[in-house]
Design a protein around this motif. Sequence first.
Motif: not given
Length: 356
Positions: A122-129, A148-163
């Motif tokens: 929160e303090d350093t505010r990298p563009p993406v986490v 203001g951080i863009a967020l990505l998440a790894t998913a290996t399945s449809l269920a993880e992507a939905r979550a």
Amino acid sequence: MSDLCSRLGIRLPIIQAPMAGTSTPQLAAAVTNAGGLGSIALGAVDATAGRDMITAVRQATDGPFNVNVFCHRPARSDPAVNAAWLAALAPTFARFGAAPPDRIGEIYTSFVADPDMLAMLEDTRPPVVSFHFGLPSSETISRLKSAGIALLATATSLAEARASVDAGVDAIVAQGWEAGGHRGVFDPGAPDAQLGVAPLTRLLVRRMPIPVIAAGGLMDGAAVAAVLALGAQAAQLGTAFVACPESSADAFHREALMGPGAAATEMTALISGRPARCLPNAFTALAKGPLGVTPRPDYPIAYDAGKALAVVARARGDGGYGAQWAGQGAPLARALPAVALMAALERELDEARRRR
């Protein structure tokens, strides 16, 4: 330019995967300066070291970059399981004139239980986490988005992507079975459909309302073009950057990557306690002995023992017990400076697009 590339502020749809143990601030900055999105891995460090890494990236580039954190369930330590694991490793330690450690423990704190890391971000505010092994709490995601951080998440399945979509992330990294390093499954004890990058990417593009980033076995511009044709808005490459001089891979890892074993990577949980794709080496061979049938401690407790073994082996000149992560595209690795590799990827991508 894709909507995602515009959102991330990158010119090329190429993301350097944040592989712990090989990605460095210098590598991340070089990739970003070449038009892609460089990444650093904070899963194996504390908040102070993470802040230093973010500072180092910013000293080398004015562009965007990604900071990756591990969101695994905190380890549950079982003294009996730990002792049995160390006993099974004892003969291998003895080969190098050493004994296993007296005890092993949780060497990394999961982001889901690390308020200091959250406060630092929160303090350093990298563009993406980006999140790996799962997702943090809704409160944590809200706080990062408020920064203001863009967020990505790894998913290996449809269920993880939905979550991940339900949690509010901005894009999904579709990690195929081919990918090197740790498998991003949320629950390593659950059945794994082992979807390859092509079907997983196409499935998520069709079913998910947010951008998809394809990952797994991608090594050149033609592969990037192929996943873009499937609907991905960017490609994430990890093993492709391991041989770059800016990588922190040791000489043993680099030699193995360029050797015949690159064509036969293995998915193993022996080294760290979680499934990860690795070059075949002396550690993965232990699966054929008692270690292969011994109950494993939780990640990263098992990794504490694995790292100790790697240290004593290296001291005797044997690098075959390290975590030599690599994906199935490893035989296509190129030992080029990051800027030269990015130029080659861009050229190959342009050529592939013209052929279409």
